[in-house]
Design a protein around this motif. Sequence first.
Motif, PDB file in Angstrom:
ATOM      1  N   UNK A  94       1.022  -1.047   0.096  1.00  0.00           N
ATOM      2  CA  UNK A  94       0.180  -0.607  -0.111  1.00  0.00           C
ATOM      3  C   UNK A  94       1.120   1.102  -0.084  1.00  0.00           C
ATOM      4  N   UNK A  95       0.428   1.804  -1.053  1.00  0.00           N
ATOM      5  CA  UNK A  95       0.961   3.154  -0.541  1.00  0.00           C
ATOM      6  C   UNK A  95       1.675   3.945   0.404  1.00  0.00           C
ATOM      7  N   UNK A 145       4.541   2.934   2.558  1.00  0.00           N
ATOM      8  CA  UNK A 145       6.074   2.853   1.787  1.00  0.00           C
ATOM      9  C   UNK A 145       6.467   3.937   2.846  1.00  0.00           C
ATOM     10  N   UNK A 146       7.727   4.160   3.294  1.00  0.00           N
ATOM     11  CA  UNK A 146       8.194   5.085   4.126  1.00  0.00           C
ATOM     12  C   UNK A 146       8.687   6.662   3.166  1.00  0.00           C
ATOM     13  N   UNK A 147       8.307   7.594   3.637  1.00  0.00           N
ATOM     14  CA  UNK A 147       8.396   8.591   3.313  1.00  0.00           C
ATOM     15  C   UNK A 147      10.347   8.795   2.704  1.00  0.00           C
ATOM     16  N   UNK A 177       9.392   6.286  -2.336  1.00  0.00           N
ATOM     17  CA  UNK A 177       9.507   4.945  -2.981  1.00  0.00           C
ATOM     18  C   UNK A 177       8.788   4.066  -3.582  1.00  0.00           C
ATOM     19  N   UNK A 178       7.927   4.388  -4.893  1.00  0.00           N
ATOM     20  CA  UNK A 178       7.249   2.504  -4.440  1.00  0.00           C
ATOM     21  C   UNK A 178       8.066   1.599  -4.911  1.00  0.00           C
ATOM     22  N   UNK A 191       7.705   6.626  -8.309  1.00  0.00           N
ATOM     23  CA  UNK A 191       7.553   7.561  -6.825  1.00  0.00           C
ATOM     24  C   UNK A 191       6.078   8.562  -6.479  1.00  0.00           C
ATOM     25  N   UNK A 192       6.124   8.705  -5.476  1.00  0.00           N
ATOM     26  CA  UNK A 192       4.372   9.148  -5.264  1.00  0.00           C
ATOM     27  C   UNK A 192       4.898  10.122  -4.960  1.00  0.00           C
ATOM     28  N   UNK A 193       3.792  11.386  -4.780  1.00  0.00           N
ATOM     29  CA  UNK A 193       4.260  12.017  -4.104  1.00  0.00           C
ATOM     30  C   UNK A 193       3.488  13.138  -3.316  1.00  0.00           C
ATOM     31  N   UNK A 194       3.293  14.098  -3.058  1.00  0.00           N
ATOM     32  CA  UNK A 194       2.373  15.076  -1.937  1.00  0.00           C
ATOM     33  C   UNK A 194       2.567  16.304  -2.213  1.00  0.00           C
TER      34      UNK A 194
END
Length: 171
Positions: A5-6, A9-11, A24-25, A37-40
Amino acid sequence: MEKTAIDDVEVEVNPMRVHAVRRPISDALGFSDFAMNYFELESGESFSGGLHTHHDQEEVFYVQAGTATFEVLIPDDGDGVSDGEPREVTVGAGEVIRFAPGEFQQGYNDGDERVVGFAFGAPKAKHDWGQIESLVHCRECDDEVGHGVDLTDDGRFELTCTECGTSFSIP
C-alpha cells in the motif's frame, strides 16, 4: 510478485528538502528496470530540486489531484542543449506529461491546493548520477549552464560545471 500500500511505504525526502512527502515505490517493491515515486506537494513544493534532465531515462508524471506546473526546456537543435527559454506547462488532475532523455524539466505546485502525483522513469529504478544534468548558474562562467550532478556520502548534491569544471555542493 510484490504488493504494498502506498501509505505503507516510508517517506524519503529529497536531500534539498523541496518536498515533504515522497514515497519511493520502486525501492519498496525492489524494481530494477523502472522507477516509481509517489508525491504529495504542498504549495511551493516541487518534485525535484530544480531544472534538470536525465540523459539515461525518460520520465512521466501523472497528476492524480491538484494542478502541477512544469518548467520545461526542450532541446531544439538535436545537440542536447536548448537555445530557447524555459516555458511553463500546466498539468491537471487526470493528466500525464512525458519528458524524453535530454529534455530539461522541473515540476512544482504553485497553487494553493495540494498536488498528489506519481513520477515514473525508465529504463532504470536507480539513477546513474553521471547521466543527470542540472541547469544552474555557474559561479565561474557567470552564466546559466549545464552542471553534472553527484550525490556525496553525506547526502549533499555536488554540481560541476560542464563548461569550466567549477564544483560546489548544496544544501
